[in-house]
Write a protein that holds these residues in place. Sequence first.
Motif, PDB file in Angstrom:
ATOM      1  N   ALA A 268       0.846  -1.190  -0.061  1.00 13.43           N
ATOM      2  CA  ALA A 268      -0.054   0.037   0.022  1.00 13.43           C
ATOM      3  C   ALA A 268       0.731   1.171  -0.017  1.00 13.43           C
ATOM      4  CB  ALA A 268      -0.998   0.019   1.158  1.00 13.43           C
ATOM      5  N   GLY A 269       2.201   1.172   0.039  1.00 16.49           N
ATOM      6  CA  GLY A 269       3.059   2.066  -0.003  1.00 16.49           C
ATOM      7  C   GLY A 269       3.816   2.802   1.358  1.00 16.49           C
ATOM      8  N   TYR A 270       3.549   1.965   2.416  1.00 21.39           N
ATOM      9  CA  TYR A 270       4.212   2.268   3.622  1.00 21.39           C
ATOM     10  C   TYR A 270       5.110   1.279   4.341  1.00 21.39           C
ATOM     11  CZ  TYR A 270       0.146   5.451   3.575  1.00 21.39           C
ATOM     12  OH  TYR A 270      -0.637   6.631   3.174  1.00 21.39           O
ATOM     13  N   ASP A 271       6.115   1.742   4.996  1.00 18.75           N
ATOM     14  CA  ASP A 271       6.928   0.870   5.538  1.00 18.75           C
ATOM     15  C   ASP A 271       6.137   0.007   6.795  1.00 18.75           C
ATOM     16  OD1 ASP A 271       8.759   2.086   4.064  1.00 18.75           O
ATOM     17  OD2 ASP A 271       9.805   3.265   5.760  1.00 18.75           O
ATOM     18  N   ALA A 272       6.836  -1.025   6.860  1.00 13.48           N
ATOM     19  CA  ALA A 272       6.124  -2.089   7.922  1.00 13.48           C
ATOM     20  C   ALA A 272       7.207  -2.683   8.817  1.00 13.48           C
ATOM     21  CB  ALA A 272       5.051  -3.036   7.547  1.00 13.48           C
ATOM     22  N   ASN A 273       7.475  -2.238  10.094  1.00 11.27           N
ATOM     23  CA  ASN A 273       8.558  -2.943  10.645  1.00 11.27           C
ATOM     24  C   ASN A 273       9.808  -2.324   9.932  1.00 11.27           C
ATOM     25  OD1 ASN A 273       7.255  -3.763  12.953  1.00 11.27           O
ATOM     26  ND2 ASN A 273       6.625  -5.790  11.767  1.00 11.27           N
ATOM     27  N   ASN A 274      10.667  -3.387   9.659  1.00  7.91           N
ATOM     28  CA  ASN A 274      11.999  -3.179   8.959  1.00  7.91           C
ATOM     29  C   ASN A 274      11.914  -3.488   7.531  1.00  7.91           C
ATOM     30  OD1 ASN A 274      11.782  -5.833   9.165  1.00  7.91           O
ATOM     31  ND2 ASN A 274      13.979  -6.314   9.607  1.00  7.91           N
ATOM     32  N   LYS A 275      10.504  -3.743   6.875  1.00  9.03           N
ATOM     33  CA  LYS A 275      10.419  -3.706   5.768  1.00  9.03           C
ATOM     34  C   LYS A 275      10.123  -2.277   4.968  1.00  9.03           C
ATOM     35  CE  LYS A 275       9.502  -8.523   6.093  1.00  9.03           C
ATOM     36  NZ  LYS A 275       9.785  -8.568   7.817  1.00  9.03           N
ATOM     37  N   LYS A 276      10.687  -2.222   3.845  1.00  8.99           N
ATOM     38  CA  LYS A 276      10.350  -0.997   2.996  1.00  8.99           C
ATOM     39  C   LYS A 276       9.195  -0.994   2.270  1.00  8.99           C
ATOM     40  CE  LYS A 276      13.759   1.483   4.745  1.00  8.99           C
ATOM     41  NZ  LYS A 276      13.067   2.466   5.697  1.00  8.99           N
ATOM     42  N   ALA A 277       8.590   0.107   1.936  1.00 14.42           N
ATOM     43  CA  ALA A 277       7.450   0.324   1.323  1.00 14.42           C
ATOM     44  C   ALA A 277       7.589  -0.016  -0.312  1.00 14.42           C
ATOM     45  CB  ALA A 277       6.924   1.834   1.183  1.00 14.42           C
ATOM     46  N   ASP A 278       6.669  -0.514  -0.924  1.00 19.68           N
ATOM     47  CA  ASP A 278       6.958  -0.774  -2.452  1.00 19.68           C
ATOM     48  C   ASP A 278       6.934   0.599  -2.993  1.00 19.68           C
ATOM     49  OD1 ASP A 278       6.006  -2.583  -4.853  1.00 19.68           O
ATOM     50  OD2 ASP A 278       4.876  -0.755  -5.043  1.00 19.68           O
ATOM     51  N   PRO A 279       8.216   1.152  -3.733  1.00 18.60           N
ATOM     52  CA  PRO A 279       8.478   2.057  -4.242  1.00 18.60           C
ATOM     53  C   PRO A 279       7.442   2.820  -5.247  1.00 18.60           C
ATOM     54  CG  PRO A 279      10.228   0.655  -4.750  1.00 18.60           C
ATOM     55  CD  PRO A 279       9.237  -0.094  -4.033  1.00 18.60           C
ATOM     56  N   GLU A 280       6.600   1.946  -6.042  1.00 19.62           N
ATOM     57  CA  GLU A 280       5.568   2.197  -6.921  1.00 19.62           C
ATOM     58  C   GLU A 280       4.462   2.820  -6.115  1.00 19.62           C
ATOM     59  OE1 GLU A 280       3.546   0.255 -10.781  1.00 19.62           O
ATOM     60  OE2 GLU A 280       5.626  -0.033 -10.600  1.00 19.62           O
ATOM     61  N   ALA A 281       4.180   1.936  -5.327  1.00 27.34           N
ATOM     62  CA  ALA A 281       2.982   2.427  -4.477  1.00 27.34           C
ATOM     63  C   ALA A 281       3.109   3.695  -3.550  1.00 27.34           C
ATOM     64  CB  ALA A 281       2.593   1.278  -3.445  1.00 27.34           C
ATOM     65  N   TYR A 282       4.288   3.797  -3.235  1.00 25.78           N
ATOM     66  CA  TYR A 282       4.944   4.921  -2.341  1.00 25.78           C
ATOM     67  C   TYR A 282       4.651   6.084  -3.120  1.00 25.78           C
ATOM     68  CZ  TYR A 282       7.377   8.689  -0.068  1.00 25.78           C
ATOM     69  OH  TYR A 282       7.819   9.886   0.816  1.00 25.78           O
ATOM     70  N   ASP A 283       5.056   6.211  -4.469  1.00 27.33           N
ATOM     71  CA  ASP A 283       5.051   7.228  -5.484  1.00 27.33           C
ATOM     72  C   ASP A 283       3.605   7.701  -5.877  1.00 27.33           C
ATOM     73  OD1 ASP A 283       7.698   7.650  -5.822  1.00 27.33           O
ATOM     74  OD2 ASP A 283       7.976   6.637  -7.567  1.00 27.33           O
ATOM     75  N   ASN A 284       2.718   6.868  -5.594  1.00 31.13           N
ATOM     76  CA  ASN A 284       1.267   7.017  -5.990  1.00 31.13           C
ATOM     77  C   ASN A 284       0.425   7.695  -4.738  1.00 31.13           C
ATOM     78  OD1 ASN A 284       1.321   6.139  -8.500  1.00 31.13           O
ATOM     79  ND2 ASN A 284       0.983   4.092  -8.084  1.00 31.13           N
ATOM     80  N   LEU A 285       1.220   7.801  -3.581  1.00 32.53           N
ATOM     81  CA  LEU A 285       0.468   8.295  -2.476  1.00 32.53           C
ATOM     82  C   LEU A 285       0.323   9.783  -2.790  1.00 32.53           C
ATOM     83  CD1 LEU A 285       2.591   6.721   0.551  1.00 32.53           C
ATOM     84  CD2 LEU A 285       0.165   5.876  -0.465  1.00 32.53           C
ATOM     85  N   SER A 286      -0.591  10.358  -1.877  1.00 36.17           N
ATOM     86  CA  SER A 286      -1.037  11.794  -1.985  1.00 36.17           C
ATOM     87  C   SER A 286       0.196  12.634  -1.344  1.00 36.17           C
ATOM     88  CB  SER A 286      -2.075  12.092  -1.203  1.00 36.17           C
ATOM     89  OG  SER A 286      -3.276  11.394  -1.649  1.00 36.17           O
ATOM     90  N   GLY A 287       0.513  13.750  -1.904  1.00 37.58           N
ATOM     91  CA  GLY A 287       1.786  14.491  -1.280  1.00 37.58           C
ATOM     92  C   GLY A 287       1.955  14.500   0.326  1.00 37.58           C
ATOM     93  N   CYS A 288       0.520  14.617   0.857  1.00 38.21           N
ATOM     94  CA  CYS A 288       0.538  14.951   2.212  1.00 38.21           C
ATOM     95  C   CYS A 288       1.102  13.471   2.996  1.00 38.21           C
ATOM     96  CB  CYS A 288      -0.744  15.252   2.770  1.00 38.21           C
ATOM     97  SG  CYS A 288      -1.897  14.097   2.496  1.00 38.21           S
ATOM     98  N   CYS A 289       1.133  12.354   2.268  1.00 37.16           N
ATOM     99  CA  CYS A 289       1.391  10.945   3.036  1.00 37.16           C
ATOM    100  C   CYS A 289       2.924  10.866   2.630  1.00 37.16           C
ATOM    101  CB  CYS A 289       0.608  10.065   2.188  1.00 37.16           C
ATOM    102  SG  CYS A 289      -1.286  10.215   2.744  1.00 37.16           S
ATOM    103  N   LYS A 290       3.636  11.407   2.032  1.00 34.67           N
ATOM    104  CA  LYS A 290       5.057  11.352   1.742  1.00 34.67           C
ATOM    105  C   LYS A 290       5.774  11.862   2.760  1.00 34.67           C
ATOM    106  CE  LYS A 290       4.671  10.607  -3.266  1.00 34.67           C
ATOM    107  NZ  LYS A 290       4.365  10.914  -4.441  1.00 34.67           N
ATOM    108  N   LYS A 291       6.935  11.317   3.027  1.00 27.43           N
ATOM    109  CA  LYS A 291       7.821  11.737   4.175  1.00 27.43           C
ATOM    110  C   LYS A 291       8.565  13.205   3.817  1.00 27.43           C
ATOM    111  CE  LYS A 291       9.532   7.355   3.534  1.00 27.43           C
ATOM    112  NZ  LYS A 291      10.678   6.284   3.629  1.00 27.43           N
ATOM    113  N   PRO A 292       8.491  13.835   4.811  1.00 27.42           N
ATOM    114  CA  PRO A 292       8.874  15.369   4.530  1.00 27.42           C
ATOM    115  C   PRO A 292      10.252  15.464   4.176  1.00 27.42           C
ATOM    116  CG  PRO A 292       8.413  14.892   7.022  1.00 27.42           C
ATOM    117  CD  PRO A 292       8.333  13.507   6.318  1.00 27.42           C
TER     118      PRO A 292
END
Length: 119
Positions: A95-119
């Motif tokens: 879904a685009g989010y980090d979970a424990n030590n596992k990194k977010a799927d890069p494509e899903a992360y790119d598709n997140l709304s701006g407010c949901c991206k890391k500052p």
Amino acid sequence: MKTKTISLLTVVLIALFLNINSVHATANDIQHSKTITIKLNSMQCDMCVEKVTEAINSVEGVEKVSVDLDKKNATVTFNSDVTSKKAIEKAITSAGYDANNKKADPEAYDNLSGCCKKP
Ligand SMILES: [Cu+2]
């Protein structure tokens, strides 16, 4: 009179049997129910909470989800016969989010709304 006593006894026995069965089922559920906490460090806002909650809920076997934005974690109760911590983490990273030590799927992360991206 005798028939009445027997039928009463039957009712009591059936009630007892049903009761034992339901107690057994409850004990069984607890045995297979597992509660874990998953760290969600990349969450930013309420929309993230909504998306992560939805992602976790989409996993079959998940029984209860509580996502905490302040603590940046999720408390998840699931049936360990049906799913696993790994499967739940995968749903979150997909879904685009980090979970424990596992990194977010890069494509899903790119598709997140701006407010949901890391500052
Ligand atoms: Cu967000």
